[in-house]
Structures are given as C-alpha cells and as structure tokens.
Design a protein around this motif. Structure first.
Motif, PDB file in Angstrom:
ATOM      1  N   TRP A 152      53.678  23.665  42.549  1.00  0.00           N
ATOM      2  CA  TRP A 152      54.209  23.200  41.411  1.00  0.00           C
ATOM      3  C   TRP A 152      54.514  24.225  40.059  1.00  0.00           C
ATOM      4  O   TRP A 152      53.801  24.665  40.243  1.00  0.00           O
ATOM      5  CB  TRP A 152      53.136  21.968  41.075  1.00  0.00           C
ATOM      6  N   ILE A 153      55.019  24.235  39.827  1.00  0.00           N
ATOM      7  CA  ILE A 153      55.393  24.501  38.327  1.00  0.00           C
ATOM      8  C   ILE A 153      54.263  24.303  37.538  1.00  0.00           C
ATOM      9  O   ILE A 153      53.913  23.342  37.080  1.00  0.00           O
ATOM     10  CB  ILE A 153      56.508  24.104  37.614  1.00  0.00           C
ATOM     11  N   ALA A 154      53.508  25.201  37.575  1.00  0.00           N
ATOM     12  CA  ALA A 154      52.155  25.299  36.259  1.00  0.00           C
ATOM     13  C   ALA A 154      52.317  24.896  34.877  1.00  0.00           C
ATOM     14  O   ALA A 154      52.886  25.349  34.113  1.00  0.00           O
ATOM     15  CB  ALA A 154      51.377  27.062  36.589  1.00  0.00           C
ATOM     16  N   GLY A 155      51.474  24.259  34.348  1.00  0.00           N
ATOM     17  CA  GLY A 155      51.709  23.395  33.220  1.00  0.00           C
ATOM     18  C   GLY A 155      52.584  22.282  33.206  1.00  0.00           C
ATOM     19  O   GLY A 155      52.886  21.797  31.660  1.00  0.00           O
ATOM     20  N   ASP A 156      52.907  21.896  33.554  1.00  0.00           N
ATOM     21  CA  ASP A 156      54.869  21.511  33.790  1.00  0.00           C
ATOM     22  C   ASP A 156      53.265  19.642  34.017  1.00  0.00           C
ATOM     23  O   ASP A 156      53.667  19.351  35.086  1.00  0.00           O
ATOM     24  CB  ASP A 156      55.450  21.612  34.702  1.00  0.00           C
ATOM     25  N   PRO A 157      54.105  18.895  32.597  1.00  0.00           N
ATOM     26  CA  PRO A 157      53.209  17.751  32.882  1.00  0.00           C
ATOM     27  C   PRO A 157      54.148  16.784  33.186  1.00  0.00           C
ATOM     28  O   PRO A 157      53.909  15.794  33.489  1.00  0.00           O
ATOM     29  CB  PRO A 157      53.485  17.441  31.364  1.00  0.00           C
ATOM     30  N   HIS A 158      55.249  16.564  33.715  1.00  0.00           N
ATOM     31  CA  HIS A 158      57.003  16.233  34.559  1.00  0.00           C
ATOM     32  C   HIS A 158      56.338  16.345  35.950  1.00  0.00           C
ATOM     33  O   HIS A 158      57.203  15.585  37.129  1.00  0.00           O
ATOM     34  CB  HIS A 158      58.132  16.485  33.948  1.00  0.00           C
ATOM     35  N   HIS A 159      55.437  17.116  37.111  1.00  0.00           N
ATOM     36  CA  HIS A 159      55.163  17.289  38.444  1.00  0.00           C
ATOM     37  C   HIS A 159      56.868  17.423  38.600  1.00  0.00           C
ATOM     38  O   HIS A 159      56.721  17.118  39.622  1.00  0.00           O
ATOM     39  CB  HIS A 159      55.420  15.027  38.586  1.00  0.00           C
ATOM     40  N   HIS A 160      56.751  18.551  38.210  1.00  0.00           N
ATOM     41  CA  HIS A 160      58.156  19.967  38.655  1.00  0.00           C
ATOM     42  C   HIS A 160      57.594  20.680  39.565  1.00  0.00           C
ATOM     43  O   HIS A 160      56.374  21.477  39.578  1.00  0.00           O
ATOM     44  CB  HIS A 160      59.427  19.753  38.307  1.00  0.00           C
TER      45      HIS A 160
END
Length: 184
Positions: A152-160
């Motif tokens: 998962w993309i670290a720190g991405d609040p959109h769950h990507h």
C-alpha cells in the motif's frame, strides 16, 4: 445418379462452410469486460495505464483473448455507490470485475456487515445483467492495509495500492476472469 450425388455433396460442403464461417465469426467476437469500483480500479494513484484493469486486459490479450476492458470507477466510491454503478452495466457484457471500496466504506462509517450486504447486491445486479461477477479483494490479494506495508502507498489516506500491487491484483484475478469468460 452421379449428378444427384454430386449436388448432395455440394450442398453438404456449402452447409459445412456456412457453419464454419458462423463459428469463426462467433469466435472473433470481442469479449466485453467491465470493471466497477473505487479509486484503485480507476488507477488514481498510479495512472490508468499502470492500474490492474489495463494490466488484466494486457494479460488476457497475451493469452489470446479478444477482450475490451472498460472501467467505471470513481475515486472515493463506497459500496453503496458501486451498487449504483452495477445498475448500468452495458448490454453484452460477459464479465464484471468489481471491488467494494472497503477503505471508503470505513472512512464513511459503513459497517463491515453493510459492505458485505452491498457486495451481495452488486453481484446480484451483475448476474441480472447477464454477466458473471468476479470480486477483486485487494487485502486478500496483497495483504491488509497497515502502516509500513509495501503493498500500500505509505501515508496515503485514500487507501491506494502500489503499482507492484496492481500487477499482483491483475495476475491474481486473471484465472478467475478466464474461467468466467470460458473457452476461447
């Protein structure tokens, strides 16, 4: 007698040729696949060319399938909204691959039971449209979303998910999609 025999053979050959032509035309029909979901299905964080729907289409074509994969996904979509997307599946669609926007559901307070119920509604609408549903569950394919997960993309609040994870999703659902399509 010979003329009648030859005429009969000619009719049989013509019928066989027509059947083969129809079979070839039916075989040449492009298989329509629709993807429903949220931002990962749309490729929001990695771009549509790197997203799993585009990679799935490439993988299917490499296996000899004549397919068209279209994406009907929206950033931030919840399972309720994806139920709505499932109401507009184009006629002639054979397979619908979908996610349920699980992270978006959590962000908006939709319960796990609500997400599961919506998944059932999505599948029912897909079947009602005459297509076969294939569920793409990102956590079950790439692992749960958590801090430090390389999927998962670290720190991405959109769950990507990452580009590498998009490849894993496409590869993981490929056998289920080919099974849903059936024989070439």
């Amino acid at each position: 007698m010979i003329n009648r025999f030859m005429a009969r053979v000619a009719r049989i050959v013509a019928v066989c040729a027509a059947v083969l032509l129809l079979a070839a035309q039916a075989k040449a029909e492009t298989v329509r696949i629709v993807v429903l979901g949220a931002s990962n299905a749309a490729g929001s964080a990695v771009g549509s060319a790197a997203a799993w729907p585009a990679q799935l289409e490439t993988m299917l074509r490499a296996k000899g399938y004549d397919v068209n994969v279209s994406v009907r996904a929206a950033r931030g979509a919840t399972s309720d909204q994806i139920v709505g997307q499932a109401a507009s599946i184009p006629q002639g669609t054979r397979v619908v691959v979908f996610d349920v926007g699980g992270g978006n559901d959590r962000d908006r307070g939709v319960s796990r039971a609500g997400s599961v119920a919506n998944r059932g509604q999505i599948e029912a609408r897909i079947r009602a449209a005459g297509a076969k549903p294939v569920f793409a569950s990102y956590p079950s394919i790439v692992g749960p979303q958590k801090d430090g997960s390389p999927a998962w993309i670290a720190g991405d609040p959109h769950h990507h998910i990452t580009a590498k994870s998009h490849r894993r999703v496409a590869a993981a659902i490929l056998p289920r999609v080919t099974a849903a399509i059936g024989k070439k």
